[in-house]
Every structure is written in C-alpha cells, then in structure tokens.
Motif scaffolding. Structure first.
Motif, short mmCIF file in Angstrom:
data_model
loop_
_atom_site.label_atom_id
_atom_site.label_comp_id
_atom_site.label_asym_id
_atom_site.label_seq_id
_atom_site.Cartn_x
_atom_site.Cartn_y
_atom_site.Cartn_z
N ASN A 136 -116.27 33.78 14.40
CA ASN A 136 -117.00 33.97 13.17
C ASN A 136 -116.68 35.38 12.67
O ASN A 136 -116.94 36.35 13.37
CB ASN A 136 -118.50 33.81 13.39
N ARG A 139 -120.38 37.58 10.77
CA ARG A 139 -121.75 37.56 11.28
C ARG A 139 -121.91 38.48 12.48
O ARG A 139 -121.11 38.47 13.41
CB ARG A 139 -122.13 36.12 11.66
N THR A 142 -127.71 36.63 14.09
CA THR A 142 -128.30 35.44 13.49
C THR A 142 -129.79 35.66 13.22
O THR A 142 -130.40 34.93 12.45
CB THR A 142 -128.14 34.22 14.40
N GLN A 167 -130.44 38.08 8.55
CA GLN A 167 -129.23 38.22 9.35
C GLN A 167 -128.49 39.51 8.99
O GLN A 167 -128.71 40.10 7.93
CB GLN A 167 -128.31 37.01 9.16
N TYR A 169 -124.58 41.39 8.72
CA TYR A 169 -123.18 41.05 8.48
C TYR A 169 -122.32 42.29 8.36
O TYR A 169 -122.78 43.35 7.90
CB TYR A 169 -123.04 40.26 7.17
N ASP A 200 -114.51 28.81 10.76
CA ASP A 200 -115.14 27.68 10.08
C ASP A 200 -115.55 28.07 8.66
O ASP A 200 -114.81 28.77 7.97
CB ASP A 200 -116.27 27.10 10.91
N ASP A 201 -116.73 27.67 8.22
CA ASP A 201 -117.11 27.82 6.81
C ASP A 201 -117.92 29.07 6.53
O ASP A 201 -118.34 29.28 5.38
CB ASP A 201 -117.92 26.59 6.38
N TYR A 202 -118.14 29.93 7.51
CA TYR A 202 -119.00 31.10 7.30
C TYR A 202 -118.18 32.32 6.92
O TYR A 202 -117.72 33.07 7.78
CB TYR A 202 -119.84 31.39 8.55
N PRO A 205 -122.11 34.76 3.25
CA PRO A 205 -123.15 33.85 3.76
C PRO A 205 -123.62 32.85 2.71
O PRO A 205 -123.46 33.06 1.50
CB PRO A 205 -124.28 34.82 4.15
N TYR A 206 -124.18 31.76 3.19
CA TYR A 206 -124.76 30.77 2.30
C TYR A 206 -125.83 31.45 1.46
O TYR A 206 -126.65 32.22 1.98
CB TYR A 206 -125.36 29.62 3.11
N ASN A 288 -117.29 25.82 -1.77
CA ASN A 288 -116.56 26.93 -1.17
C ASN A 288 -116.26 28.00 -2.21
O ASN A 288 -116.51 29.18 -2.00
CB ASN A 288 -115.22 26.44 -0.59
N LEU A 292 -119.50 30.31 -1.64
CA LEU A 292 -119.13 31.02 -0.42
C LEU A 292 -117.94 31.96 -0.65
O LEU A 292 -117.53 32.65 0.28
CB LEU A 292 -118.79 30.01 0.69
#
Length: 507
Positions: A136, A139, A142, A167, A169, A200-202, A205-206, A288, A292
C-alpha cells in the motif's frame, strides 16, 4: 546466449511508443481448460490478528499450508500483502516490522532468522507458483490512535504526512515521498526473488463527504511550477499519482527488468456521464479517475504497468455497476497488456455466479485470467469454494500468461531427458542452462504426460502434471503395466516456454 540487458534509455523509448487496442473481435468461444491463465488470490494482512498469535515456527507451518491449499485449488499466483501500513512483513532497514505480524509495530519475530517474505517466496516457487509482493503506497495508519514504532519515518519527517478522517497518509504531492516509496520498492526487488510488485486501489484515499483532502500546502508549493492553475487541483493530484507509478516502473526496470508491476484498481474507471466523449462505462458509481485520482487507463496505455487487474466485485445485474457491463468495458479498453479480473468470491458464491463470471471472462479475448478476493475463503474452503474451483474452473493446471511485452523469445530446450530407476523410486531427470542472473534462461519446467497412442500435444492444459523449479520429476509407479510419453519444457522469467523434450516410459 548473451545475458539479458536492458537500459533505462531503451526502456523509456519503448514506453514512449505506447500501445493501441487491437481490432480483433471483442468476444470468443470460452476455453474451459485454458493452458495460459492467471489465477491469483489476494491474502491481506491489514486488519488480521491471526499472524500475531503465532510464533515463527507456527507461522512457517501456516504459510506452508496456505501455499499448498492454494496450489491444490488451482491458484498459480499468490498476492501477499507485505506493506500494510508503511511497515513490513520482511526484514527492512527502511520501515519497522508490521504490528499485524507481531502485535507491536517494530517488534521482530521471535526467531531472528525468520523472514516471512523470503519464506513464502520459497514455498510458492517450490510449487511453481508466483509471489506478488503487495504494497500500500500512501497509508500509514488505518486508525489515527495506532502507535508508530520509534524508528518510523514519521517521527523524522512529520511534515511529510497528513491526517484525513481517522487515518494518516504520506502526502502524495511531495516528491520526497515518491522517492521514499520507490526506495522501498527497490529494496524489496533487489533483495527478494519476487515475481511482481502489486498495488491495489488505494492511492488518494476514498473521499469523505464534506471533507476535502488537506493538501493545500503541497498544492501551493508545487502546482504552479508544474503547470497547473488554481482550478486544476484534480488534474494536479492525478499527475502526482502518475509520477509515482512511472517512477516505480522505472525503479523496477532498472533493478530487475523481469519483475512485473501490477495494479488492481477500483472496478470503475470513469462513468459515461462524466466523460465528454461518452467513452466511460455505463455505470453510476465511484470512479478511479475522478474520485481516487488514479488514471489507470493512462498507465496501461503508456506501459507503466505490466498487468491491470480491475476489481469487478459487483453482482451480475447490479443497477449501478453491472459485472458483465464492466467486464466488457475493460476488455474493450485494453492496451495490449495482460488484463485480469478481480472476483469477489463471497458475493459470487452467494449468488451462484462464480462459474458464469469465469466463463464470461474467458469469452473476452483481452482478458487473461482472474484473481480472487478474499483468498482466506479458499484456505477455509468456505461454502465449498476450493472444491468448486478444483473440480470446475481449475480442473486442469494453467501457466501464467507470458509477458511478451517485456521479452518475446524462448529458453533453450532441456537436454539429456532420461528416466532414472532406483529400487524404490523412478524419476525423470534433465539438464539445462543454470544462469540465475539471466532471465532468458530456464527458471521453471513444465512436465506433461500423455497416454500410449495419445498425441503429445503440449498445448493441452489437461496434460500438465507439474510446474517445478527442479530439474527432476518423481514418476508414479503402476506396476510396469502402462506406457506413457512424458514431455518437459522450460519457462524463462517472463513465462516464455521452450521446445519440448520427450521420452517414452513404462510405469
């Protein structure tokens, strides 16, 4: 054969060429037993308490059993999370041991010689499987209340981090953070025999409704000099991630050019309603591109990633994000890089859709396999999913698709294939070039078996009996009653396959 060589200059020139989508048909007849198919499983460590309950000896046993069970379910690539919170499931001088490994960030395993990443790589390679190291990038926490180890980089440079929601970052707009993340990637690739680096998709952040991401300082510091106006913050953020992805690819290519870089983005690139030319998917969900700041289509087109693995976790017929609609969109928007599909096992099994989704993926000519979330369900055989894969979609072994965009060739044919008789054991043995630093030479071997009178066709997945790094194979003994033809081929580091050496044996 000369040792494999690649320069960053040549690699950069290659990337500048870009790729273009093929004109071939967007559908094909599904092959129920494809010889080449990516079959991955994600094993996440973030949020897991199981590892910290084990000592090193127990963890070795657990990881060994994990690989065995995945192999028996037909999985040929394990995507294992080794950096969940800017910490490590491996020995690192850059970041502390993960709290998800030992319970306390910075605390080492009880066995000082135990390195979980090195161990699981060895276990995968013994079985002919790949290990993709999952990181990741941004991040750090968490939960903001999680304590950081005293030697965490945060304490040295707190100004390089931001809190968003609950969180913490790395600030994506800072060049020094991109450089540090690339240092981590270089450290892993240079010291470990990983097959790929995976993210992955991070990225950014969302989004949290009503809460803007706090990057005013870096935007004011860098945006104007990089050519972005005050109204182009979204473009600037996308550019920050673009720079990271490109830099990581160059880092890997300059270290071990046969190691791949894969991304598993959120399943929607852009909704059609948000694209002026209507090129997005006929969906209505988080994106995306817009949410993101991850321009995955650009990364694939530019050649900055070696495989694309979108997470299509929705069910078939979902009113906002239909699985089949998204599958067809990604297939039609591929840029001649391996494209795999992320499958949600629980949702698919609950709706009895897994077999149909896999069949549909095999009907897409630009889709080259699937990856399953979450992998622990296979280990537990939850709902009989491991049994279903063994007897259904994975009833024949499959080889990882060849990464011909990195190198298109074939390793030398194996030599002196012989049958060796011992009093209590029969096996095949062969010779090959042993050049560990040359990725064009043999790294693995594929063993095929054919019955008497059967055509020795190595294109048939049903005849694969093993993929192994060893230059021998133990034969089953059947009382000397049956005759077979065995064939052995070599695979290089890019998964290109050499010509077959063949031998007839009686077992």
């Amino acid at each position: 054969m000369n040792c494999f060589r690649i320069t960053l200059i040549a690699f950069a020139a290659l990337l500048m060429l870009g790729c273009s989508a093929s004109k071939q048909s967007l559908t094909r007849k599904a092959d129920s037993t494809p010889k080449r198919e990516f079959r991955g499983a994600w094993i996440q460590t973030v949020g897991q308490s199981r590892y910290q309950q084990m000592n090193s000896a127990a963890m070795k046993y657990y990881l060994s059993e994990m690989v065995r069970k995945l192999d028996e379910a037909g999985i040929n690539a394990l995507i294992f999370q080794v950096r969940p919170e800017a910490d490590a499931f491996y020995k690192s001088s850059l970041e502390p041991w993960s709290r998800f490994l030992t319970g306390t960030q910075g605390k080492a395993p009880d066995d000082p010689d135990f390195d979980p990443l090195a161990f699981i790589i060895a276990e995968c390679h013994k079985r002919g499987m790949e290990l993709h190291a999952w990181l990741n990038p941004y991040r750090v926490k968490t939960n903001i209340n999680n304590p950081l180890a005293p030697d965490h980089i945060y304490w040295k440079y707190p100004e390089r981090f931001v809190q968003y929601g609950n969180q913490l970052y790395f600030e994506p707009g800072l060049p020094e953070n991109r450089s540090f993340i690339c240092d981590v990637v270089h450290d892993i690739v240079s010291r470990y025999d990983v097959d790929a680096i995976h993210m992955d998709d991070y990225f950014y952040p969302y989004p949290i409704a009503g809460t803007p991401f706090p990057d005013d300082n870096s935007f004011n510091m860098y945006a104007a000099s990089q050519g972005f106006s005050p109204g182009q913050r979204a473009d600037w953020r996308r550019n920050n991630v673009n720079l990271l992805i490109q830099q990581i690819k160059y880092t890997i290519a300059g270290t071990k050019p046969w190691v791949r870089f894969g991304i598993s983005p959120f399943g929607i690139y852009r909704n059609k309603r948000n694209t002026p030319d209507g090129s997005g998917s006929d969906t209505n969900g988080l994106e995306n591109y817009g949410d993101l700041y991850a321009d995955i289509k650009l990364w694939v087109e530019k050649g900055w990633v070696d495989y694309n693995l979108p997470q299509l976790y929705w069910e078939m017929g979902h009113e906002r994000a239909d699985y089949t609609t998204l599958l067809r969109w990604w297939n039609a928007n591929n840029f001649e890089r391996p494209l795999y599909i992320g499958q949600d096992l629980q949702r698919s099994m609950d709706r009895n859709e897994l077999d149909t989704k896999i069949r549909q993926s095999r009907e897409m000519p630009f889709v080259h396999g699937n990856c399953y979330w979450y992998g622990y369900l296979i280990l537990e055989n939850s709902g009989g999913v491991a049994d279903a894969l063994k007897t259904g979609a994975h009833r024949a072994k499959a080889l990882i698709p060849a990464y011909t965009h990195l190198h298109k060739g074939r390793p030398d044919k194996v030599k002196k294939l012989t049958q060796v008789f011992m009093e209590d054991m029969h096996f095949l043995a062969w010779e090959h070039q042993n050049q560990p630093q040359n990725p064009e030479t043999a790294r693995q071997f594929v063993v095929y078996r054919f019955r008497a009178g059967e055509k020795a066709d190595i294109n048939r997945a049903e005849n694969i009996v093993a993929v192994t790094p060893d230059n021998f194979f133990v034969l089953p003994y059947e009382g000397g009653r049956n005759e077979y033809t065995y064939a052995v081929t070599a695979l290089d580091a890019f998964k290109n396959e050499g010509k077959a050496a063949k031998i007839k044996v009686r077992l």
